[in-house]
Write an enzyme that holds these catalytic residues in place. Structure first.
Site, mmCIF file in Angstrom:
data_model
loop_
_atom_site.group_PDB
_atom_site.id
_atom_site.type_symbol
_atom_site.label_atom_id
_atom_site.label_comp_id
_atom_site.label_asym_id
_atom_site.label_seq_id
_atom_site.Cartn_x
_atom_site.Cartn_y
_atom_site.Cartn_z
ATOM 1 C CE LYS A 144 -2.153 1.630 3.749
ATOM 2 N NZ LYS A 144 -1.922 3.107 3.803
ATOM 3 C CG ASP A 186 -4.952 4.410 1.576
ATOM 4 O OD1 ASP A 186 -6.112 4.783 1.345
ATOM 5 O OD2 ASP A 186 -4.477 4.314 2.731
ATOM 6 C CE LYS A 208 -7.612 6.575 4.150
ATOM 7 N NZ LYS A 208 -6.162 6.370 3.940
ATOM 8 C CG ASP A 241 -12.355 17.935 -4.783
ATOM 9 O OD1 ASP A 241 -13.277 18.742 -5.049
ATOM 10 O OD2 ASP A 241 -11.195 18.284 -4.524
ATOM 11 C CB THR A 246 -9.702 1.433 11.390
ATOM 12 O OG1 THR A 246 -8.514 1.821 10.700
ATOM 13 C CG2 THR A 246 -10.493 0.470 10.524
ATOM 14 N NE ARG A 260 1.897 2.282 12.988
ATOM 15 C CZ ARG A 260 1.111 3.218 13.513
ATOM 16 N NH1 ARG A 260 1.622 4.154 14.286
ATOM 17 N NH2 ARG A 260 -0.180 3.225 13.267
#
Length: 238
Positions: free
Chosen positions: A32, A59, A61, A64, A122, A214
């Site tokens: 990603k 990614d 997002k 608009d 999330t 991570r």
């Protein structure tokens, strides 16, 4: 696309990405690329990853007015990523425009990228959603509502937490992708995520793909850690 483990390359620049990927050798991954990395390196980071044979979830997002999103997606389609996304809160017309842009920008003979919509991040709790977004319903209801809207717009699925995936599948049906960040081992820290879940929970909930950052990228041995995640995600061991 189903049953994929996507590694979040949440790095500051290309050098850090190359250092992370080097131990994996020729192994092809699903990765990603988010705002942090893309806004520093631009399309060149996508070209680098594609040259190495990796699948890519871009990614960004998008959120608009419909025409802006349509034209942006037309350009992003030329990067030949595998998965892109928008915010469902942009509405059905915007999501439909995103698909139009992707289809217009995809080269003849190629399949357009999968396009999914973010429902609620999330990192968002129900209390935050109620107070800050002024959405008075439960968080699950909001996520399911956005999922239905996304399906009606013709998109391929949503970004949600593992806790909502089963309800979405019941309401929306298949085929419909559920891509879930916030996946942690029990011993991992939650960080800035609120609605977290283990890979076992996500698998049992019927999630299509998990996004892990991570836990893998900051590991002392990323390759070994990745392999452990894959085995747990695929159900080889718990």
């Amino acid at each position: 696309m189903d049953n994929s483990l996507i590694i979040a390359l949440d790095f500051a620049n290309k050098k850090e990405v190359e250092q992370f990927l080097q131990p994996f050798g020729d192994r092809q991954l699903f990765v990603k690329v988010g705002m942090e990395l893309y806004y520093q390196e631009g399309p060149s980071i996508i070209h680098l990853l594609k040259e190495k044979g990796h699948r890519i979830f871009l990614d960004l997002k998008l959120h608009d007015i419909p025409n802006t999103v349509k034209n942006a997606m037309k350009g992003l389609a030329r990067l030949d990523c595998d998965l892109v996304n928008v915010h469902a809160a942009g509405g059905k017309e915007m999501m439909q425009a995103a698909l139009e842009g992707l289809e217009a920008g995809t080269s003849m003979g190629r399949k357009r990228p999968y396009c999914i919509a973010v429902t609620q991040l999330t990192s968002t709790s129900e209390e935050q959603m109620n107070k800050e977004q002024l959405i008075p319903v439960g968080l699950l209801d909001s996520v399911v509502h956005y999922s239905v809207l996304t399906k009606e717009a013709g998109l391929d699925g949503v970004v949600c937490s593992a806790w909502e995936a089963e309800r979405i599948r019941e309401k929306v049906g298949q085929p419909f992708l559920t891509v879930t960040p916030g996946i942690r081992m029990k011993e991992d820290q939650a960080g800035d995520q609120k609605r977290i879940a283990t890979p076992n929970f996500a698998r049992n909930a019927g999630v299509s793909a998990i996004v892990v950052g991570r836990s893998i990228t900051r590991s002392a041995d990323p390759v070994q850690t990745y392999q452990k995640w894959i085995e747990i995600w695929k159900g080889v061991h718990s």
